[in-house]
Design a protein around this motif. Sequence first.
Motif, short mmCIF file in Angstrom:
data_model
loop_
_atom_site.label_atom_id
_atom_site.label_comp_id
_atom_site.label_asym_id
_atom_site.label_seq_id
_atom_site.Cartn_x
_atom_site.Cartn_y
_atom_site.Cartn_z
N GLN A 70 7.34 2.67 -5.30
CA GLN A 70 7.35 3.30 -4.27
C GLN A 70 6.38 4.02 -3.62
OE1 GLN A 70 10.04 3.53 -6.20
NE2 GLN A 70 10.77 5.46 -5.91
N GLN A 71 6.03 5.00 -4.64
CA GLN A 71 4.67 5.91 -4.45
C GLN A 71 3.39 5.52 -4.98
OE1 GLN A 71 5.91 9.55 -6.14
NE2 GLN A 71 7.64 10.00 -4.67
N ARG A 72 3.47 4.07 -5.39
CA ARG A 72 2.08 3.82 -5.91
C ARG A 72 1.06 3.56 -4.98
NH1 ARG A 72 3.48 -0.94 -9.97
NH2 ARG A 72 4.40 0.93 -10.97
N PHE A 73 1.33 3.61 -3.76
CA PHE A 73 0.32 3.39 -2.69
C PHE A 73 -0.44 4.76 -2.74
CE2 PHE A 73 3.62 5.74 -0.56
CZ PHE A 73 3.00 6.71 0.26
N LEU A 74 0.02 5.91 -3.16
CA LEU A 74 -0.86 7.07 -3.07
C LEU A 74 -1.92 7.12 -4.06
CD1 LEU A 74 1.94 9.57 -3.25
CD2 LEU A 74 0.66 8.93 -1.30
N LEU A 75 -1.66 6.23 -5.21
CA LEU A 75 -2.88 6.18 -6.22
C LEU A 75 -2.70 4.69 -6.78
CD1 LEU A 75 -5.19 7.34 -7.61
CD2 LEU A 75 -3.78 7.82 -9.52
N PRO A 76 -3.37 3.61 -5.74
CA PRO A 76 -3.31 2.14 -6.22
C PRO A 76 -4.23 2.12 -7.50
CG PRO A 76 -4.67 2.50 -4.13
CD PRO A 76 -3.89 3.81 -4.36
N PRO A 77 -3.98 1.15 -8.14
CA PRO A 77 -4.93 0.82 -9.52
C PRO A 77 -6.25 0.36 -8.97
CG PRO A 77 -3.06 -0.92 -9.18
CD PRO A 77 -2.85 0.17 -8.32
N PRO A 78 -7.19 0.55 -9.82
CA PRO A 78 -8.65 0.41 -9.31
C PRO A 78 -8.91 -1.21 -8.76
CG PRO A 78 -8.61 1.68 -11.46
CD PRO A 78 -7.27 1.01 -11.13
N HIS A 79 -8.24 -2.08 -9.59
CA HIS A 79 -8.59 -3.28 -9.04
C HIS A 79 -7.93 -3.60 -7.41
CE1 HIS A 79 -4.53 -3.86 -10.67
NE2 HIS A 79 -4.46 -4.99 -9.82
N GLU A 80 -7.00 -3.08 -7.25
CA GLU A 80 -6.51 -2.91 -5.83
C GLU A 80 -7.25 -1.97 -4.82
OE1 GLU A 80 -2.43 -2.06 -5.69
OE2 GLU A 80 -1.83 -3.81 -7.03
N ALA A 81 -7.49 -0.69 -5.31
CA ALA A 81 -8.27 0.32 -4.46
C ALA A 81 -9.63 -0.33 -3.89
CB ALA A 81 -8.19 1.26 -5.27
N PHE A 82 -10.34 -0.81 -4.87
CA PHE A 82 -11.54 -1.27 -4.47
C PHE A 82 -11.70 -2.97 -4.11
CE2 PHE A 82 -12.54 1.95 -7.97
CZ PHE A 82 -12.70 3.07 -7.08
#
Length: 298
Positions: A70-82
Amino acid sequence: MSTPTPVIEGGPGDPVIGSPRSAPGHPDGAGARKAPWWRVAVSRSVPILAALAGIAVVWYAVSYLVLPEQQRFLLPPPHEAFGSALSNPQLMGPMLEALARSAGVAMVGLVCAVVLGIGYATVMSQSGWAERILYPYAVILQTIPILALVPLIGIWLGYAFTARVVVCIIIAVFPMISNTLFGLQSASPAAHDLLTLNKATRWQRLTKLQFPAAVPSIFTGLRNASGLAVIGVIVADFYFQQGAPGIGGLLRTYTLRLQMEALFTAIALTALFGVVVFSIFAALDKAVVGRWYGGHTR
Protein backbone atom coordinates in the motif's frame (compact mmCIF):
# COMPACT_ATOMS: atom_id res chain seq x y z
CA MET A 1 95.24 9.23 -15.60
CA SER A 2 91.63 10.39 -15.24
CA THR A 3 88.80 8.85 -17.20
CA PRO A 4 86.93 11.33 -19.42
CA THR A 5 83.34 12.00 -18.49
CA PRO A 6 80.95 10.60 -21.09
CA VAL A 7 78.78 13.11 -22.89
CA ILE A 8 75.08 12.35 -23.19
CA GLU A 9 73.63 13.74 -26.36
CA GLY A 10 70.05 14.89 -26.72
CA GLY A 11 67.82 17.71 -25.67
CA PRO A 12 66.42 18.39 -22.23
CA GLY A 13 63.20 16.63 -23.08
CA ASP A 14 64.86 13.41 -24.24
CA PRO A 15 64.79 10.44 -21.86
CA VAL A 16 68.06 9.56 -20.19
CA ILE A 17 69.42 6.09 -20.87
CA GLY A 18 68.48 3.80 -18.05
CA SER A 19 65.66 6.01 -16.82
CA PRO A 20 62.16 4.57 -16.33
CA ARG A 21 60.85 6.54 -19.32
CA SER A 22 63.18 4.75 -21.71
CA ALA A 23 62.20 1.30 -20.50
CA PRO A 24 60.33 -0.70 -23.13
CA GLY A 25 57.53 -1.61 -20.73
CA HIS A 26 56.96 1.93 -19.50
CA PRO A 27 53.85 3.69 -20.88
CA ASP A 28 56.01 6.46 -22.34
CA GLY A 29 58.72 4.14 -23.64
CA ALA A 30 59.37 3.38 -27.26
CA GLY A 31 57.64 0.02 -26.99
CA ALA A 32 54.40 1.41 -25.56
CA ARG A 33 51.33 0.99 -27.72
CA LYS A 34 48.13 2.91 -27.37
CA ALA A 35 45.08 0.83 -26.49
CA PRO A 36 42.25 0.73 -29.04
CA TRP A 37 39.56 3.34 -28.51
CA TRP A 38 36.85 0.71 -28.03
CA ARG A 39 38.81 -0.94 -25.24
CA VAL A 40 39.26 2.38 -23.48
CA ALA A 41 35.54 3.15 -23.87
CA VAL A 42 34.56 -0.26 -22.48
CA SER A 43 36.93 0.02 -19.54
CA ARG A 44 35.47 3.40 -18.63
CA SER A 45 31.86 2.30 -19.15
CA VAL A 46 32.03 -0.82 -16.99
CA PRO A 47 32.21 1.02 -13.61
CA ILE A 48 29.33 3.30 -14.62
CA LEU A 49 27.16 0.39 -15.72
CA ALA A 50 28.04 -1.53 -12.55
CA ALA A 51 27.01 1.47 -10.44
CA LEU A 52 23.70 1.79 -12.30
CA ALA A 53 23.07 -1.93 -11.85
CA GLY A 54 23.77 -1.62 -8.13
CA ILE A 55 21.32 1.28 -7.84
CA ALA A 56 18.66 -0.73 -9.68
CA VAL A 57 19.16 -3.74 -7.38
CA VAL A 58 18.83 -1.61 -4.24
CA TRP A 59 15.83 0.18 -5.74
CA TYR A 60 14.00 -3.06 -6.50
CA ALA A 61 14.88 -4.42 -3.05
CA VAL A 62 13.43 -1.38 -1.29
CA SER A 63 10.32 -1.34 -3.49
CA TYR A 64 9.44 -5.02 -3.09
CA LEU A 65 11.07 -6.06 0.18
CA VAL A 66 10.98 -3.00 2.42
CA LEU A 67 7.88 -1.04 1.47
CA PRO A 68 4.47 -2.63 2.02
CA GLU A 69 2.28 -2.86 -1.06
CA GLN A 70 0.00 0.00 0.00
CA GLN A 71 3.03 2.33 0.26
CA ARG A 72 4.83 1.18 -2.87
CA PHE A 73 3.63 4.25 -4.74
CA LEU A 74 6.22 6.23 -2.76
CA LEU A 75 9.02 4.35 -4.51
CA PRO A 76 7.68 2.45 -7.51
CA PRO A 77 10.13 -0.01 -9.10
CA PRO A 78 12.24 1.36 -11.94
CA HIS A 79 10.28 -0.26 -14.77
CA GLU A 80 7.07 1.33 -13.48
CA ALA A 81 8.62 4.68 -12.58
CA PHE A 82 10.25 5.23 -15.96
CA GLY A 83 8.06 3.10 -18.21
CA SER A 84 4.82 4.98 -17.66
CA ALA A 85 6.47 8.39 -18.04
CA LEU A 86 8.62 7.59 -21.06
CA SER A 87 5.65 6.10 -22.90
CA ASN A 88 3.52 9.23 -22.33
CA PRO A 89 4.27 11.92 -24.97
CA GLN A 90 2.05 14.45 -23.20
CA LEU A 91 4.31 14.15 -20.17
CA MET A 92 7.70 13.82 -21.87
CA GLY A 93 7.18 16.70 -24.30
CA PRO A 94 6.85 19.45 -21.65
CA MET A 95 9.57 17.77 -19.57
CA LEU A 96 12.11 17.87 -22.40
CA GLU A 97 11.17 21.46 -23.25
CA ALA A 98 11.68 22.45 -19.60
CA LEU A 99 15.04 20.66 -19.56
CA ALA A 100 16.12 22.55 -22.69
CA ARG A 101 15.19 25.89 -21.10
CA SER A 102 17.13 25.00 -17.97
CA ALA A 103 20.11 23.91 -20.05
CA GLY A 104 20.18 27.28 -21.81
CA VAL A 105 20.11 29.15 -18.50
CA ALA A 106 22.84 26.93 -17.04
CA MET A 107 25.16 27.43 -20.01
CA VAL A 108 24.72 31.21 -20.00
CA GLY A 109 25.32 31.29 -16.26
CA LEU A 110 28.40 29.09 -16.61
CA VAL A 111 29.92 31.31 -19.31
CA CYS A 112 29.32 34.40 -17.19
CA ALA A 113 30.77 32.70 -14.11
CA VAL A 114 33.89 31.66 -16.05
CA VAL A 115 34.49 35.17 -17.42
CA LEU A 116 33.83 36.88 -14.10
CA GLY A 117 35.82 34.35 -12.10
CA ILE A 118 38.91 34.50 -14.31
CA GLY A 119 38.78 38.29 -14.46
CA TYR A 120 38.32 38.64 -10.69
CA ALA A 121 41.19 36.24 -9.98
CA THR A 122 43.44 37.99 -12.50
CA VAL A 123 42.96 41.34 -10.76
CA MET A 124 43.73 39.77 -7.37
CA SER A 125 46.86 38.07 -8.68
CA GLN A 126 48.48 41.35 -9.69
CA SER A 127 49.11 42.66 -6.19
CA GLY A 128 48.87 41.56 -2.59
CA TRP A 129 46.67 44.45 -1.53
CA ALA A 130 44.13 43.68 -4.29
CA GLU A 131 43.89 40.08 -3.07
CA ARG A 132 43.48 41.17 0.56
CA ILE A 133 40.69 43.57 -0.39
CA LEU A 134 38.80 41.51 -2.98
CA TYR A 135 39.10 37.91 -1.81
CA PRO A 136 36.93 38.36 1.33
CA TYR A 137 34.01 39.42 -0.88
CA ALA A 138 34.29 36.17 -2.85
CA VAL A 139 34.36 34.19 0.40
CA ILE A 140 31.32 36.02 1.75
CA LEU A 141 29.42 35.38 -1.47
CA GLN A 142 30.29 31.70 -1.20
CA THR A 143 29.32 31.32 2.47
CA ILE A 144 25.93 33.06 2.31
CA PRO A 145 23.27 30.34 1.79
CA ILE A 146 21.90 30.71 -1.71
CA LEU A 147 18.37 30.03 -0.47
CA ALA A 148 18.63 33.22 1.58
CA LEU A 149 19.53 35.23 -1.52
CA VAL A 150 16.99 33.73 -3.93
CA PRO A 151 14.01 35.76 -2.62
CA LEU A 152 16.01 39.00 -2.88
CA ILE A 153 17.16 38.16 -6.40
CA GLY A 154 13.56 37.50 -7.40
CA ILE A 155 12.37 40.80 -5.92
CA TRP A 156 15.18 42.83 -7.51
CA LEU A 157 15.43 41.19 -10.93
CA GLY A 158 12.07 39.53 -11.41
CA TYR A 159 11.56 35.82 -11.81
CA ALA A 160 12.53 35.24 -15.42
CA PHE A 161 15.71 34.47 -17.34
CA THR A 162 18.00 37.12 -15.82
CA ALA A 163 17.29 36.19 -12.21
CA ARG A 164 17.93 32.49 -12.91
CA VAL A 165 21.22 33.26 -14.61
CA VAL A 166 22.30 35.33 -11.60
CA VAL A 167 21.60 32.40 -9.27
CA CYS A 168 23.74 30.15 -11.47
CA ILE A 169 26.57 32.71 -11.42
CA ILE A 170 26.51 33.07 -7.63
CA ILE A 171 26.74 29.32 -7.13
CA ALA A 172 29.31 28.60 -9.86
CA VAL A 173 31.68 31.57 -9.70
CA PHE A 174 33.68 30.77 -6.55
CA PRO A 175 35.43 27.63 -7.91
CA MET A 176 36.55 29.66 -10.90
CA ILE A 177 37.91 32.42 -8.66
CA SER A 178 39.74 30.17 -6.21
CA ASN A 179 41.20 27.75 -8.76
CA THR A 180 42.26 30.48 -11.18
CA LEU A 181 43.92 32.48 -8.41
CA PHE A 182 45.78 29.39 -7.22
CA GLY A 183 46.96 28.67 -10.75
CA LEU A 184 48.09 32.24 -11.41
CA GLN A 185 50.14 32.18 -8.21
CA SER A 186 51.62 28.73 -8.84
CA ALA A 187 54.43 29.81 -11.18
CA SER A 188 57.84 29.17 -9.62
CA PRO A 189 59.89 32.06 -8.19
CA ALA A 190 62.75 31.09 -10.51
CA ALA A 191 60.50 31.68 -13.54
CA HIS A 192 59.49 35.07 -12.16
CA ASP A 193 63.15 35.95 -11.58
CA LEU A 194 63.98 35.01 -15.16
CA LEU A 195 61.31 37.34 -16.50
CA THR A 196 62.49 40.07 -14.16
CA LEU A 197 66.04 39.73 -15.48
CA ASN A 198 64.67 40.07 -19.01
CA LYS A 199 62.71 43.18 -17.97
CA ALA A 200 59.34 41.66 -18.87
CA THR A 201 56.29 43.87 -18.54
CA ARG A 202 53.38 43.00 -16.30
CA TRP A 203 51.35 41.96 -19.36
CA GLN A 204 54.14 39.70 -20.63
CA ARG A 205 54.50 38.11 -17.20
CA LEU A 206 50.75 37.47 -17.09
CA THR A 207 50.36 36.06 -20.60
CA LYS A 208 53.65 34.16 -20.94
CA LEU A 209 54.04 32.77 -17.43
CA GLN A 210 51.06 33.06 -15.12
CA PHE A 211 48.24 32.08 -17.48
CA PRO A 212 50.08 29.06 -18.96
CA ALA A 213 50.84 27.90 -15.41
CA ALA A 214 47.19 28.40 -14.43
CA VAL A 215 45.61 26.39 -17.28
CA PRO A 216 45.30 23.09 -15.31
CA SER A 217 43.76 24.88 -12.32
CA ILE A 218 41.40 26.84 -14.56
CA PHE A 219 40.08 23.62 -16.08
CA THR A 220 39.67 22.11 -12.62
CA GLY A 221 37.55 25.10 -11.65
CA LEU A 222 35.63 24.80 -14.91
CA ARG A 223 34.72 21.19 -14.16
CA ASN A 224 33.47 22.09 -10.71
CA ALA A 225 31.65 25.19 -11.92
CA SER A 226 29.85 23.24 -14.65
CA GLY A 227 28.24 20.94 -12.10
CA LEU A 228 27.38 23.82 -9.80
CA ALA A 229 25.75 25.74 -12.66
CA VAL A 230 23.34 22.83 -13.15
CA ILE A 231 22.53 22.89 -9.43
CA GLY A 232 22.02 26.65 -9.63
CA VAL A 233 19.47 26.45 -12.44
CA ILE A 234 17.53 23.73 -10.59
CA VAL A 235 17.41 25.90 -7.47
CA ALA A 236 16.31 28.93 -9.49
CA ASP A 237 13.65 26.99 -11.37
CA PHE A 238 12.39 25.47 -8.13
CA TYR A 239 11.75 28.85 -6.51
CA PHE A 240 11.00 31.07 -9.51
CA GLN A 241 7.64 29.81 -10.70
CA GLN A 242 6.70 32.67 -13.02
CA GLY A 243 7.04 32.28 -16.76
CA ALA A 244 7.80 29.14 -18.71
CA PRO A 245 8.82 26.41 -16.25
CA GLY A 246 12.25 24.88 -16.16
CA ILE A 247 13.00 21.35 -15.06
CA GLY A 248 13.28 22.50 -11.44
CA GLY A 249 9.79 23.98 -11.61
CA LEU A 250 8.42 20.68 -12.87
CA LEU A 251 10.17 18.88 -10.01
CA ARG A 252 8.28 21.08 -7.57
CA THR A 253 4.98 20.55 -9.38
CA TYR A 254 5.40 16.77 -9.45
CA THR A 255 6.32 16.76 -5.76
CA LEU A 256 3.23 18.73 -4.74
CA ARG A 257 0.99 16.47 -6.83
CA LEU A 258 2.72 13.25 -5.72
CA GLN A 259 3.27 12.24 -9.35
CA MET A 260 6.01 9.83 -8.42
CA GLU A 261 6.63 8.33 -11.86
CA ALA A 262 7.01 11.77 -13.44
CA LEU A 263 9.10 12.96 -10.49
CA PHE A 264 11.60 10.10 -10.78
CA THR A 265 11.84 10.58 -14.54
CA ALA A 266 12.51 14.30 -14.15
CA ILE A 267 15.16 13.58 -11.51
CA ALA A 268 16.82 11.05 -13.81
CA LEU A 269 16.85 13.52 -16.72
CA THR A 270 18.32 16.21 -14.46
CA ALA A 271 21.04 13.86 -13.23
CA LEU A 272 21.79 12.77 -16.80
CA PHE A 273 22.09 16.41 -17.88
CA GLY A 274 24.52 17.12 -15.04
CA VAL A 275 26.63 14.09 -15.88
CA VAL A 276 26.77 15.05 -19.57
CA VAL A 277 27.84 18.62 -18.79
CA PHE A 278 30.51 17.45 -16.36
CA SER A 279 31.75 14.80 -18.79
CA ILE A 280 32.06 17.31 -21.62
CA PHE A 281 34.28 19.62 -19.60
CA ALA A 282 36.23 16.71 -18.13
CA ALA A 283 36.96 15.48 -21.67
CA LEU A 284 37.93 19.01 -22.71
CA ASP A 285 40.23 19.20 -19.69
CA LYS A 286 41.92 15.93 -20.63
CA ALA A 287 42.25 16.94 -24.28
CA VAL A 288 43.83 20.33 -23.55
CA VAL A 289 45.81 19.78 -20.35
CA GLY A 290 46.61 16.15 -21.00
CA ARG A 291 48.74 17.10 -24.01
CA TRP A 292 51.01 19.16 -21.79
CA TYR A 293 51.45 16.57 -19.09
CA GLY A 294 51.35 13.42 -21.21
CA GLY A 295 49.17 11.60 -18.72
CA HIS A 296 51.81 11.64 -15.92
CA THR A 297 49.94 13.86 -13.53
CA ARG A 298 46.33 13.54 -14.61
